[in-house]
Design a protein around this motif. Structure first.
Motif, PDB file in Angstrom:
ATOM      1  N   SER A  73       0.832  -1.205   0.000  1.00 29.40           N
ATOM      2  CA  SER A  73       0.000   0.000   0.000  1.00 29.40           C
ATOM      3  C   SER A  73       0.866   1.253   0.000  1.00 29.40           C
ATOM      4  N   GLY A  74       1.906   1.226   0.831  1.00 22.46           N
ATOM      5  CA  GLY A  74       2.789   2.386   0.890  1.00 22.46           C
ATOM      6  C   GLY A  74       3.500   2.642  -0.424  1.00 22.46           C
ATOM      7  N   GLN A  75       3.946   1.550  -1.043  1.00 24.46           N
ATOM      8  CA  GLN A  75       4.670   1.697  -2.307  1.00 24.46           C
ATOM      9  C   GLN A  75       3.766   2.276  -3.386  1.00 24.46           C
ATOM     10  N   LEU A  76       2.531   1.774  -3.457  1.00 28.98           N
ATOM     11  CA  LEU A  76       1.592   2.298  -4.448  1.00 28.98           C
ATOM     12  C   LEU A  76       1.343   3.783  -4.206  1.00 28.98           C
ATOM     13  N   LEU A  77       1.093   4.129  -2.937  1.00 34.66           N
ATOM     14  CA  LEU A  77       0.784   5.520  -2.631  1.00 34.66           C
ATOM     15  C   LEU A  77       1.981   6.429  -2.899  1.00 34.66           C
ATOM     16  N   THR A  78       3.150   6.008  -2.440  1.00 33.14           N
ATOM     17  CA  THR A  78       4.344   6.830  -2.653  1.00 33.14           C
ATOM     18  C   THR A  78       4.610   7.028  -4.148  1.00 33.14           C
ATOM     19  N   GLY A  79       4.506   5.935  -4.896  1.00 36.50           N
ATOM     20  CA  GLY A  79       4.727   6.040  -6.344  1.00 36.50           C
ATOM     21  C   GLY A  79       3.752   7.008  -6.988  1.00 36.50           C
ATOM     22  N   ALA A  80       2.483   6.932  -6.567  1.00 41.70           N
ATOM     23  CA  ALA A  80       1.480   7.805  -7.158  1.00 41.70           C
ATOM     24  C   ALA A  80       1.777   9.265  -6.829  1.00 41.70           C
ATOM     25  N   LYS A  81       2.133   9.527  -5.560  1.00 36.93           N
ATOM     26  CA  LYS A  81       2.448  10.901  -5.181  1.00 36.93           C
ATOM     27  C   LYS A  81       3.622  11.429  -5.990  1.00 36.93           C
ATOM     28  N   GLN A  82       4.625  10.580  -6.147  1.00 39.71           N
ATOM     29  CA  GLN A  82       5.798  10.959  -6.934  1.00 39.71           C
ATOM     30  C   GLN A  82       5.402  11.347  -8.358  1.00 39.71           C
ATOM     31  N   ARG A  83       4.575  10.529  -8.963  1.00 42.27           N
ATOM     32  CA  ARG A  83       4.158  10.798 -10.328  1.00 42.27           C
ATOM     33  C   ARG A  83       3.349  12.090 -10.419  1.00 42.27           C
ATOM     34  N   LEU A  84       2.521  12.327  -9.397  1.00 39.74           N
ATOM     35  CA  LEU A  84       1.729  13.552  -9.405  1.00 39.74           C
ATOM     36  C   LEU A  84       2.637  14.769  -9.299  1.00 39.74           C
ATOM     37  N   LYS A  85       3.679  14.638  -8.488  1.00 42.88           N
ATOM     38  CA  LYS A  85       4.594  15.763  -8.315  1.00 42.88           C
ATOM     39  C   LYS A  85       5.337  16.060  -9.625  1.00 42.88           C
ATOM     40  N   GLU A  86       5.825  15.016 -10.258  1.00 46.00           N
ATOM     41  CA  GLU A  86       6.562  15.189 -11.517  1.00 46.00           C
ATOM     42  C   GLU A  86       5.668  15.757 -12.612  1.00 46.00           C
ATOM     43  N   ALA A  87       4.386  15.355 -12.574  1.00 44.12           N
ATOM     44  CA  ALA A  87       3.468  15.823 -13.613  1.00 44.12           C
ATOM     45  C   ALA A  87       2.779  17.096 -13.166  1.00 44.12           C
ATOM     46  N   ASP A  88       3.547  18.144 -12.954  1.00 46.89           N
ATOM     47  CA  ASP A  88       2.970  19.405 -12.501  1.00 46.89           C
ATOM     48  C   ASP A  88       2.760  20.314 -13.699  1.00 46.89           C
ATOM     49  N   GLY A  89       1.515  20.675 -13.899  1.00 50.27           N
ATOM     50  CA  GLY A  89       1.227  21.592 -14.985  1.00 50.27           C
ATOM     51  C   GLY A  89       0.895  20.935 -16.308  1.00 50.27           C
ATOM     52  N   VAL A  90       1.078  19.629 -16.400  1.00 50.86           N
ATOM     53  CA  VAL A  90       0.748  18.959 -17.655  1.00 50.86           C
ATOM     54  C   VAL A  90      -0.752  18.748 -17.735  1.00 50.86           C
ATOM     55  N   VAL A 121      -1.875  13.172 -16.554  1.00 50.97           N
ATOM     56  CA  VAL A 121      -1.742  12.775 -15.150  1.00 50.97           C
ATOM     57  C   VAL A 121      -2.418  11.425 -14.915  1.00 50.97           C
ATOM     58  N   LEU A 122      -3.645  11.318 -15.415  1.00 48.11           N
ATOM     59  CA  LEU A 122      -4.368  10.051 -15.275  1.00 48.11           C
ATOM     60  C   LEU A 122      -3.601   8.920 -15.957  1.00 48.11           C
ATOM     61  N   ASP A 123      -3.080   9.195 -17.125  1.00 47.77           N
ATOM     62  CA  ASP A 123      -2.289   8.182 -17.827  1.00 47.77           C
ATOM     63  C   ASP A 123      -1.095   7.736 -16.996  1.00 47.77           C
ATOM     64  N   SER A 124      -0.479   8.684 -16.328  1.00 52.27           N
ATOM     65  CA  SER A 124       0.691   8.345 -15.530  1.00 52.27           C
ATOM     66  C   SER A 124       0.313   7.433 -14.363  1.00 52.27           C
ATOM     67  N   LEU A 125      -0.818   7.733 -13.702  1.00 46.91           N
ATOM     68  CA  LEU A 125      -1.283   6.872 -12.622  1.00 46.91           C
ATOM     69  C   LEU A 125      -1.556   5.458 -13.133  1.00 46.91           C
ATOM     70  N   ILE A 126      -2.243   5.403 -14.258  1.00 47.36           N
ATOM     71  CA  ILE A 126      -2.568   4.092 -14.837  1.00 47.36           C
ATOM     72  C   ILE A 126      -1.288   3.323 -15.142  1.00 47.36           C
ATOM     73  N   GLU A 127      -0.334   4.025 -15.742  1.00 49.66           N
ATOM     74  CA  GLU A 127       0.921   3.365 -16.112  1.00 49.66           C
ATOM     75  C   GLU A 127       1.621   2.803 -14.867  1.00 49.66           C
ATOM     76  N   GLY A 128       1.668   3.606 -13.815  1.00 49.89           N
ATOM     77  CA  GLY A 128       2.315   3.144 -12.592  1.00 49.89           C
ATOM     78  C   GLY A 128       1.643   1.909 -12.022  1.00 49.89           C
ATOM     79  N   HIS A 129       0.328   1.936 -12.012  1.00 55.12           N
ATOM     80  CA  HIS A 129      -0.395   0.788 -11.455  1.00 55.12           C
ATOM     81  C   HIS A 129      -0.170  -0.451 -12.312  1.00 55.12           C
TER      82      HIS A 129
END
Lengths: 199, 199
Positions: free
Chosen positions: B65-82, B87-95
């Motif tokens: 659970s922690g890994q999923l959440l941390t990864g998602a937060k990381q992706r959200l941070k990197e995808a700032d302004g896009v 952003v949704l694509d990035s979440l999907i890709e990570g999962h």
DNA sequence: CAGGGAGGTTAGCGGTCGTTAACCTGAAGG
DNA sequence: CCTTCAGGTTAACGACCGCTAACCTCCCTG
């Protein structure tokens, strides 16, 4: 098919409670005493109705797979000559009904299969396979672009989507059965369309 | 983030094998002797590394659970302004990466949560909830039509779709990792679009 | 009205499992 | 060189669990 109005037999009571308990705590996590207590008798009393704990699980899983397959065949027979899309819709609708009405069984269905005796497991797998192939054929009728492996993957994934109902929170928190069913149906169709979209 | 090159510690070996075994036969279906044997030591030797069998499961589930959440937060941070869609694509890709690379963990994730001590279960549930809320927010950014309950149901359903990877047959029979990932990604987007389609 | 089967009961056996206790060993360090 | 300690070992305990044995009690039926 006449709707049953007579009282459920003791066997059926036991199966229903066993399904619920197995789904909640896992096959190994439930003792026969608990199953007995759930229907008002004590543990060993169950052996008047079933050969053993394994037999209950086997009957549940074979029953589920058989019921899904039979229902699907029935729907396919009734939908003779109608549009391919309507056939697919009918399969989806049947699966959603089952997933919403028998959530414990849906949970068991893909969770405890490995706990079965070899022969029973093979039987269940065979029923499942037939069910999947019905879907694959119906799907490729609608989207001939889809190659068979991709279609099979897509079907399994949509099963995952439809079988997510146990995760949708307790029944009370759902926006109503009809609304949920409609949402799931739309999403399934959308997922299939997207699978075929850019093959 | 530097990629690890050093050998896995004994603890990590144990966790990895325990995850595989728990996923295959369920938490109660695996004995500590088997877990020990899988890493070349005998049952009680495990207690030099973990407080008990429960502790292994807890560490696995909290880790997931922690890994999923941390990864998602990381992706959200990197995808700032896009764009919101990206952003949704990035979440999907990570999962999807997670679901394809750590299939045993995905299986455990929604199967053995109830076997945890109360405090651990609450922690895992809280992490999961945060993860879901990240998705719900990202989804509603793309489809503002979606009301929050519907969005949450849609997210859970798409998790079901993406987490279906363990059912897609053994790794060999898959049409290749990239192909599968692409298919899953398209289906997830299609399902979301359909969910928002006729709200 | 005998009697027999359906469907319960409790006691208890045998096996398994998680865990602890007690002991061993090899390598590091002052 | 002696000590210490991390990381193993085997033996065994206590709890639990699936299942059987033995017995009981209605109710139906010839």
């Amino acid at each position: 098919m006449a709707t049953r109005t007579d009282a459920p037999t003791r066997r059926e009571q036991i199966l229903k409670e066993a399904a619920r308990l197995f789904a909640e705590r896992g096959f190994h996590g439930v003792g026969v005493d608990e199953i007995g207590a759930a229907v008002g008798i004590s543990g060993p009393g169950l052996y008047r109705h079933f050969a053993g704990k394994d037999a209950m699980l086997a009957e549940l899983l074979v029953g589920i797979s058989g019921q899904l397959l039979t229902g699907a065949k029935q729907r396919l027979k009734e939908a003779d000559g109608v549009a391919a899309g309507a056939v697919l819709d009918s399969l989806i609708e049947g699966h959603i009904d089952f997933a919403l009405d028998d959530r414990p069984l849906i949970t068991l269905h893909d969770r405890e299969l490995d706990r079965l005796r070899d022969s029973d497991r093979k039987l269940v797998r065979q029923l499942q396979r037939q069910y999947v192939e019905l879907w694959v054929a119906a799907l490729r009728e609608v989207y001939p672009v889809l190659a068979e492996p991709a279609a099979r993957s897509a079907v399994h994934s949509v099963f995952g989507l439809l079988n997510s109902t146990p995760h949708l929170g307790r029944v009370g928190s759902l926006p109503g059965r009809g609304t949920t069913a409609t949402l799931l149906h739309r999403m399934a169709r959308g997922a299939f369309a997207a699978a075929a979209g850019a093959e």
